[in-house]
Motif scaffolding. Structure first.
Motif, PDB file in Angstrom:
ATOM      1  N   PHE A 194       0.814  -1.216   0.000  1.00 56.12           N
ATOM      2  CA  PHE A 194       0.000   0.000   0.000  1.00 56.12           C
ATOM      3  C   PHE A 194       0.852   1.272   0.000  1.00 56.12           C
ATOM      4  CE2 PHE A 194      -3.038  -3.126   1.419  1.00 56.12           C
ATOM      5  CZ  PHE A 194      -4.192  -2.727   0.797  1.00 56.12           C
ATOM      6  N   VAL A 195       2.096   1.182   0.429  1.00 57.47           N
ATOM      7  CA  VAL A 195       2.953   2.376   0.419  1.00 57.47           C
ATOM      8  C   VAL A 195       4.086   2.250  -0.586  1.00 57.47           C
ATOM      9  CG1 VAL A 195       2.418   2.912   2.806  1.00 57.47           C
ATOM     10  CG2 VAL A 195       4.395   1.484   2.298  1.00 57.47           C
ATOM     11  N   GLY A 196       4.210   1.071  -1.284  1.00 59.92           N
ATOM     12  CA  GLY A 196       5.262   0.892  -2.283  1.00 59.92           C
ATOM     13  C   GLY A 196       6.465   0.203  -1.677  1.00 59.92           C
ATOM     14  N   GLY A 197       7.057  -0.721  -2.490  1.00 55.24           N
ATOM     15  CA  GLY A 197       8.223  -1.480  -2.023  1.00 55.24           C
ATOM     16  C   GLY A 197       9.514  -0.785  -2.371  1.00 55.24           C
ATOM     17  N   GLY A 198      10.559  -1.559  -2.275  1.00 58.35           N
ATOM     18  CA  GLY A 198      11.884  -0.999  -2.526  1.00 58.35           C
ATOM     19  C   GLY A 198      12.441  -1.374  -3.872  1.00 58.35           C
ATOM     20  N   GLY A 199      11.623  -1.825  -4.804  1.00 54.05           N
ATOM     21  CA  GLY A 199      12.094  -2.236  -6.115  1.00 54.05           C
ATOM     22  C   GLY A 199      12.397  -1.053  -7.010  1.00 54.05           C
ATOM     23  N   ALA A 200      12.906  -1.376  -8.195  1.00 48.48           N
ATOM     24  CA  ALA A 200      13.278  -0.333  -9.145  1.00 48.48           C
ATOM     25  C   ALA A 200      12.042   0.419  -9.637  1.00 48.48           C
ATOM     26  CB  ALA A 200      14.039  -0.949 -10.324  1.00 48.48           C
ATOM     27  N   LEU A 201      10.972  -0.348  -9.882  1.00 47.82           N
ATOM     28  CA  LEU A 201       9.748   0.292 -10.371  1.00 47.82           C
ATOM     29  C   LEU A 201       9.198   1.258  -9.339  1.00 47.82           C
ATOM     30  CD1 LEU A 201       7.610   0.524 -12.563  1.00 47.82           C
ATOM     31  CD2 LEU A 201       6.420  -1.416 -11.511  1.00 47.82           C
TER      32      LEU A 201
END
Length: 778
Positions: A194-201
C-alpha cells in the motif's frame, strides 16, 4: 454485360438442307435409342454417317487427321443444329464463399494480426500480478431498529427513500474517515503493497511522483489511504438492501482481513455516530430547559396577577360569576313554575265561586277532605229533596227542612272555598315575589359577568401563551430524557450478514483464456483489416467492375468449388456433377459464345486471362468437356507456350504438339492425343525450341495447320497465352471466332484488366466477352 441474342431474321439464314438433314437424322436416331442427356453414342450411329464424317477431311498428307479420333471414344453427336437462345450468365450473390475468398487473399494480414494480438495477450497474461478479491456482505435496514417511539433519525417509509439511504451508506463505507481508521487499525502505513516497495519500479514511480508534486513527499498513511480507496469497491445488487464490500489485494488472507476490518469499522462508526448525535441533541435540549422553565414561570405568574387585579375567581375550572349566574337561572325557572301553578289554582277557585254550581267536579288542585265531605252532604240533601218533591208540596215542612239543609251545605262549601281562595292568593303573591327577587339577582350577576368577559379576553391570551410555553417545556423535557437514555442503546440499522473468507483463486480470467481472447480479437481485427484492404484495393472483385472497366460483355460468372475428385489434374466439374453451379455456369458460357449452337458462326474459341492463377486452363478444359458431353466433336489446343498447364496435367510426356504442327515439323494426326476421359481430343503445346515467333506463328498458319484441316470438328477451344502481351495473343485472337477473358476475383488490377481487354477489342468482328471466376465454399 452479356452479348445480345441473335434476331429471328438472322436465325432464318441457316441452310435449310442442313436443318432438314439434321431433323431426319434426329428422327432416325430416336427410333434406335437415345441417352438420358439427349445425345447418341458413336456406337449407335449408322455406318454411312460414320463414313461420311471420316471422308470429309482432305487426305493431302496421307492418312486423314480425323483417323486420330477413335471410333469408340464415347463421344456424342449433337441432336440437332438448331439456334439457341443467348443465356443469361449466372452471377452468384455475395455469400460465404466471397467472404472466404477475401480472407484467403488477405490471409497473411489476418494471421499476422492474430499472432500479434496473441503475443501481446500472452505477455500481459503471464507477466501480470494476480490479485485476490474477498467480499463481505452488510445488510442495511432502511427502517432501522425501533427502540423508542421517536428515534433521533426518522426511518424511511418508501422504497425509493430506502434505496437512497442504502446508497448513501455505501458512500460512508468507502469514505476517508472509515478507511483512515482501517489504515490505522491494520497498520497499512507499514505495508509495502500500500505504500510501495523498494524495487526499481517503485523507485522510479516515487521519483516521478516527487517531480510532479514539486519535491513534496506523501506520508505513508496518506499513500496507504489512496491505495486502499482504489482497492475497495462497494456495490448493491438489484432489488436488495445488502451491500457487497469487495477488497482486492495481492494476498488472499489480507483481502479477507481488510474486508472484515472495513465492515467492523463501519458498524462501530455508525454506532458511535448515533450515540454522539443523540448526546449532542440531549445536551442542546438540556441547555434550553432552564430558559423555557423561566419563561413558563413568568407566563403563569402573569395569568394569576391578572386574575387578582380583575377579581376573576375560578372554581373547578370555571369562573364563580358564571357558576352563580347558572344557579340563579335555575332558581328563576323554579320560581316561575311555582308562580304559574299558584295563579292557575287561584283562577280555578275564583271560577267555581263565581258560578255557584256546587254540583260540577272540582279541580284536583283545590280538592280537600273538607270540601269533599261538604259536597257529599250537599249531594245527599239534594237527593232527599228530589225524593220528597215527588210526594210533597214545596210548603210541606219536610220539604222546607230539606231545602234548609241544602242551603246550609252550600254556605259551608262557599265558606271553605273562600278560605282556599285566600290561601291560594297568598301563595301566589309569595311565588311572584320570589320570582321577582331571583330576576333582580340575575340582572345583577349579568352586569358583573359582562365586566368579567371583557377581562377574560386578555386573560385567555395570557393563558394561551402560558399553555404554549408549558407544552414546549414539557416536550423538551421528555425528549431530553429520551435522548439521554438513547445514548446508551445501539440503534444502528446495519449488521454483517456474511464475513469475508480467504478466496481460493485469484481474480480475473485465466492466462490461457486471455491468450485465446487475444487470438480471437486479433483474428477479428485482421478480418476487418482484410475487408478494409479489399475495399481500398484497386483489384477487381465483382462482375460489375469487369463490365465497367473492360467494356466487354459478361458471358458467365463461374463459382469454383473445391473438388474431391480422386484423379490428379484439372477438375472436371462438368463430369463430376452436371447440375452443380459450376457446371451450369460453364453451360451458360458455351451458349453465350455460340448463340446459334454448334452449327453457327463460332467454331474456334480462344480462352485467355490477364495474368497467372485466373483459372484459364480450368475454364477452357471444362468448356471443351461441356461441348463434348453434348455430343460434339471437340478439339482442345494448348497454345500457352509459357506455362503448358494443359499439356502437363492431361497428357503424359507430349513430344510433339501445336507449335510443331504450326512450324511444319509434325503432322496434325500425329500430335493429337485423346484425353483420359475419352471425350475430348487434345493438341498439346509441343516443342518451342528453335521456333521463329515473328514469322511462324501467324493467324493464317494457325488456321491452315489446325482449323482448316478439321472442318467437321464442331468446336476448337484454344487455351491461349496471357492476354497482357498483345504480340503473343494477336495470332490466336485473329484466328479465333470468339474470345473470352477469364478474370478471377481479386487477382488483377484495373490497369492490367484494361490492357488485356483492349488487346481483345482491337480485333473487330469477333465475339469477345469476359468470364468472372470466384472461389466458392463447399
Amino acid at each position: 454485360m452479356p452479348t445480345a441474342a441473335p434476331s429471328r431474321a438472322t436465325r432464318r439464314t441457316l441452310p435449310e438442307a442442313g436443318a432438314s438433314a439434321a431433323a431426319r437424322f434426329l428422327q432416325n436416331q430416336r427410333q434406335s435409342g437415345r441417352t438420358a442427356a439427349g445425345c447418341f453414342k458413336t456406337g449407335q450411329i449408322s455406318a454411312a454417317v460414320q463414313a461420311s464424317f471420316e471422308h470429309s477431311v482432305p487426305r493431302s498428307d496421307g492418312d486423314s487427321a480425323m483417323n486420330s479420333f477413335p471410333p469408340n471414344s464415347q463421344m456424342a453427336l449433337p441432336v440437332a443444329h438448331m439456334p439457341q437462345v443467348y443465356a443469361e450468365p449466372r452471377t452468384p450473390a455475395f455469400g460465404i464463399g466471397d467472404v472466404i475468398s477475401i480472407l484467403m487473399r488477405h490471409r497473411r494480414t489476418v494471421v499476422v494480426t492474430a499472432l500479434i494480438f496473441a503475443t501481446i495477450a500472452a505477455v500481459y497474461a503471464f507477466g501480470r500480478e494476480r490479485n485476490y478479491v474477498a467480499m463481505s456482505r452488510i445488510l442495511i435496514n432502511p427502517r432501522g431498529l425501533q427502540v423508542v417511539d421517536r428515534e433521533i433519525t426518522p426511518t424511511s417509509e418508501t422504497n425509493d427513500g430506502g434505496i437512497a439511504m442504502v446508497e448513501s451508506q455505501m458512500r460512508v463505507m468507502t469514505s476517508n474517515d472509515v478507511l483512515a481508521k482501517v489504515v490505522a487499525r491494520e497498520h497499512l502505513g507499514e505495508d509495502r503493497e500500500f505504500v510501495g516497495g523498494g524495487g526499481a519500479l517503485s523507485a522510479i514511480t516515487g521519483f516521478l511522483g516527487s517531480l510532479a508534486g514539486g519535491g513534496r513527499s506523501i506520508q505513508p498513511d496518506i499513500k496507504a489511504l489512496y491505495n486502499l480507496q482504489e482497492a475497495v469497491r462497494a456495490q448493491r445488487p438489484k432489488r436488495s438492501y445488502i451491500v457487497e464490500l469487495n477488497v482486492k489485494t495481492k494476498d488472499g488472507a489480507k483481502s479477507a482481513r481488510l474486508a472484515n476490518a472495513i465492515a467492523d469499522v463501519y458498524i462501530n462508526s455508525e454506532a458511535d455516530a448515533q450515540s454522539g448525535l443523540a448526546g449532542r441533541a440531549s445536551e442542546m435540549l438540556t441547555g434550553r430547559l432552564d430558559e423555557l422553565r423561566r419563561q413558563l414561570s413568568a407566563a403563569e405568574e402573569a395569568v394569576e396577577t391578572y386574575k387578582f387585579e380583575n377579581n376573576i375567581v375560578t372554581s373547578t375550572g370555571s369562573l364563580i360569576n358564571e357558576q352563580e349566574l347558572s344557579q340563579a337561572n335555575q332558581l328563576l325557572t323554579q320560581a316561575s313554575n311555582q308562580t304559574a301553578t299558584a295563579l292557575s289554582k287561584l283562577e280555578q277557585v275564583r271560577r267555581i265561586k263565581n258560578t255557584g254550581d256546587m254540583s260540577q267536579p272540582l279541580p284536583e288542585a283545590i280538592t280537600s277532605q273538607t270540601i269533599t265531605r261538604l259536597r257529599d252532604r250537599y249531594g245527599a240533601a239534594v237527593q232527599r229533596r228530589e225524593a220528597l218533591s215527588a210526594q210533597l208540596l214545596p210548603s210541606h215542612p219536610r220539604m222546607q227542612a230539606a231545602k234548609a239543609e241544602i242551603d246550609s251545605a252550600r254556605r259551608q262549601i262557599v265558606g271553605e272555598l273562600n278560605r282556599i281562595a285566600a290561601a291560594t292568593e297568598a301563595d301566589y303573591e309569595r311565588a311572584r315575589a320570589h320570582e321577582d327577587k331571583v330576576r333582580a339577582r340575575i340582572e345583577t350577576l349579568k352586569s358583573g359577568t359582562h365586566r368579567t368577559n371583557d377581562a377574560m379576553v386578555r386573560l385567555r391570551e395570557l393563558q394561551r401563551d402560558a399553555d404554549a410555553k408549558r407544552a414546549v417545556y414539557e416536550a423538551f423535557l421528555v425528549r431530553a430524557r429520551e435522548l439521554s437514555e438513547q445514548r446508551q442503546v445501539d440503534t444502528t440499522a446495519a449488521r454483517i450478514v456474511s464475513r469475508a473468507i480467504v478466496p481460493m483463486r485469484p481474480d480475473g480470467p485465466g492466462s490461457i483464456l486471455i491468450v485465446l481472447l487475444g487470438l480471437f480479437a486479433g483474428a477479428g481485427v485482421g478480418t476487418m483489416l482484410a475487408f478494409g484492404r479489399e475495399a481500398l484495393s484497386t483489384r477487381i472483385s465483382s462482375p460489375e467492375q469487369i463490365s465497367q472497366i473492360s467494356n466487354l460483355p459478361l458471358l458467365a460468372s463461374i463459382p469454383i468449388y473445391p473438388t474431391h475428385s480422386s484423379d490428379e489434374g484439372l477438375p472436371e466439374f462438368v463430369a463430376d456433377d452436371p447440375l452443380s453451379p459450376t457446371a451450369l455456369a460453364i453451360g451458360d458460357l458455351l451458349e453465350n459464345l455460340r448463340p446459334y449452337g454448334p452449327g453457327g458462326d463460332v467454331k474456334t474459341v480462344l480462352v485467355t486471362s490477364p495474368g497467372l492463377n485466373h483459372g484459364k486452363t480450368t475454364v477452357a478444359f471444362n468448356l471443351a468437356l461441356a461441348a463434348a458431353r453434348r455430343g460434339e466433336k471437340v478439339l482442345l489446343v494448348d497454345g500457352d507456350a509459357t506455362r503448358r498447364t494443359l499439356s502437363a496435367l492431361r497428357v503424359d510426356d507430349p513430344e510433339i504438339g501445336f507449335f510443331d504442327v504450326v512450324n511444319g515439323r509434325a503432322r496434325l494426326q500425329d500430335a493429337l492425343v485423346l484425353d483420359p476421359g475419352g471425350l475430348v481430343m487434345i493438341l498439346p503445346a509441343g516443342r518451342t525450341s528453335g521456333f521463329d515467333w515473328s514469322s511462324s506463328l501467324t493467324a493464317d498458319k494457325i488456321k491452315n495447320a489446325v482449323m482448316r484441316r478439321l472442318p467437321d470438328v464442331s468446336l476448337i477451344v484454344i487455351d491461349g497465352p496471357i492476354g497482357g502481351r498483345s504480340d503473343a495473343l494477336a495470332p490466336f485472337s485473329e484466328s479465333a471466332d470468339a474470345s473470352c477473358l477469364v478474370i478471377r476475383s481479386g487477382e488483377v488490377d484495373e490497369a492490367t484488366l484494361k490492357r488485356s481487354a483492349e488487346n481483345l477489342r482491337a480485333r473487330p468482328g469477333k465475339r469477345n466477352g469476359s468470364v468472372f471466376v470466384v472461389d466458392a465454399a463447399e
